[in-house]
Scaffold this motif. Structure first.
Motif, short mmCIF file in Angstrom:
data_model
loop_
_atom_site.label_atom_id
_atom_site.label_comp_id
_atom_site.label_asym_id
_atom_site.label_seq_id
_atom_site.Cartn_x
_atom_site.Cartn_y
_atom_site.Cartn_z
N LYS A 1 7.70 -1.81 -6.28
CA LYS A 1 7.79 -2.34 -4.71
C LYS A 1 8.64 -1.11 -4.11
O LYS A 1 8.20 -0.88 -2.87
CB LYS A 1 8.08 -3.56 -4.49
N LEU B 1 7.10 1.91 -3.56
CA LEU B 1 5.72 2.08 -2.72
C LEU B 1 6.36 2.03 -1.34
O LEU B 1 5.85 2.78 -0.28
CB LEU B 1 4.76 0.99 -2.84
N ALA B 2 7.69 1.41 -0.96
CA ALA B 2 8.08 1.10 0.45
C ALA B 2 8.69 2.44 0.61
O ALA B 2 8.78 2.85 1.87
CB ALA B 2 9.17 0.28 0.42
N GLU C 1 -1.48 -3.20 -6.21
CA GLU C 1 -0.59 -3.01 -4.84
C GLU C 1 -0.26 -1.72 -4.34
O GLU C 1 -0.40 -1.44 -3.29
CB GLU C 1 1.02 -3.64 -5.27
N LYS D 1 -3.28 -0.55 -2.31
CA LYS D 1 -3.28 -1.39 -1.15
C LYS D 1 -2.54 -0.49 -0.01
O LYS D 1 -2.82 -0.41 1.17
CB LYS D 1 -2.79 -2.74 -1.17
N CYS D 2 -1.45 0.09 -0.54
CA CYS D 2 -0.55 0.94 0.06
C CYS D 2 -1.16 2.48 0.27
O CYS D 2 -0.39 3.26 0.91
CB CYS D 2 1.04 0.91 -0.49
N THR E 1 -1.18 4.77 -2.10
CA THR E 1 -0.81 5.52 -3.26
C THR E 1 -1.74 5.51 -4.21
O THR E 1 -2.24 4.60 -4.78
CB THR E 1 0.72 4.73 -3.65
#
Length: 275
Positions: free
Chosen positions: A91, A94-95, A129, A132-133, A135
């Motif tokens: 996470k 991704l952030a 996840e 969805k971002c 990546t």
């Protein structure tokens, strides 16, 4: 411009995989000042940074900060990882805006079935996840002939946990938008003690790419794990001078003729793919 530059932010790894050549250099991690200097010196040289030669980038405590710094300067960051730390740091990556994550699934070929199942389920969760971002995630099975039957089981587990088209192509499988799987053969790393591989050579080193080791040593490609072909040091020297040195130019001109000016290149199994 170069298609990509490999920046080894750390040469430390949390695993000891059978396929990896490893290295004998002292353990080292780049600090923020060194990484920032590299970003400055790579201006107009490339748009893509790959955070490895040796080492596991997710072991570096400043990885997400490095990705953010690079993004602010217009670079796209690509991580190649064994994936074992994505459950803890995914996470965060991704952030930070990581562009692409290559996961060497074959890193876990020596684990038990139970460990492999848990590992792959965690990777599938991360991939979902990440997609969805926006990546890109690429699962790598670069171990054909050495998997001991585990590739089939890995595919089964991933397919159970990642919905998608699962369309096969010449390079692997398009699972769904932003998520892919690549096949590959295990290759022999270049080693000064290995046999000479042939009499005709070609490589993209110094043509499309070069690498920077954690101590600043500039090398021609991502497979020079020991810094054998030491072209200079980016921390203390001008990069243009390094890349236009007689040693670097001899390498590039040699490959154009199908020749290798460096002994290590003559012993590289991966380079034989391009002949």
């Amino acid at each position: 411009m170069y298609n990509k530059v490999y920046v080894e932010i750390t040469n430390i790894c949390n695993m000891n995989c059978s396929f990896c050549h490893g290295h004998k250099r002292a353990p080292r991690q780049m600090n923020k000042e060194e990484f920032t200097l590299i970003l400055d010196k790579l201006t107009d040289q490339t748009g893509y940074l790959y955070y490895h030669l040796m080492g596991e980038p997710l072991t570096h405590p400043l990885l997400s900060e490095f990705i953010q710094l690079a993004g602010e300067r217009g670079y796209k960051s690509i991580i190649t990882t064994n994936g074992t730390l994505l459950n803890k740091r995914g996470k965060e990556l991704l952030a930070a805006g990581v562009h692409k994550v290559n996961i060497s699934v074959h890193s876990f070929e020596q684990g038990t079935d139970e460990e492999q199942h848990r590992y792959l389920c965690e990777l599938a969760d991360f991939a979902g996840e990440a997609a969805k971002c926006g990546t890109i995630v690429v699962f790598r099975l670069w171990n054909n002939g050495f998997d001991g039957g585990k590739n089939e089981n890995a595919l089964h587990i991933l397919k159970e946990n990642i919905p998608g088209e699962w369309i096969e192509n010449t390079r692997g499988i398009r699972i769904c938008d932003k998520i892919y799987l690549e096949w590959g053969e295990r290759f022999e790393w270049p080693d000064c003690n290995a046999e000479i591989k042939g009499n005709k050579y070609f490589c993209y080193g110094l043509k499309d790419q070069f690498g920077i080791l954690s101590d600043g040593t500039v090398v021609p490609c991502c497979l020079d794990s020991e810094g054998t072909i030491h072209l200079g040091n980016i921390f203390t020297e001008d990069l243009d001078t390094i890349l236009n040195s007689s040693r670097a130019i001899n390498m590039v001109e040699g490959f154009r003729r199908g020749e290798a000016s460096e002994d290590l290149c003559k012993r590289c199994g991966y380079a034989r793919r391009f002949v």
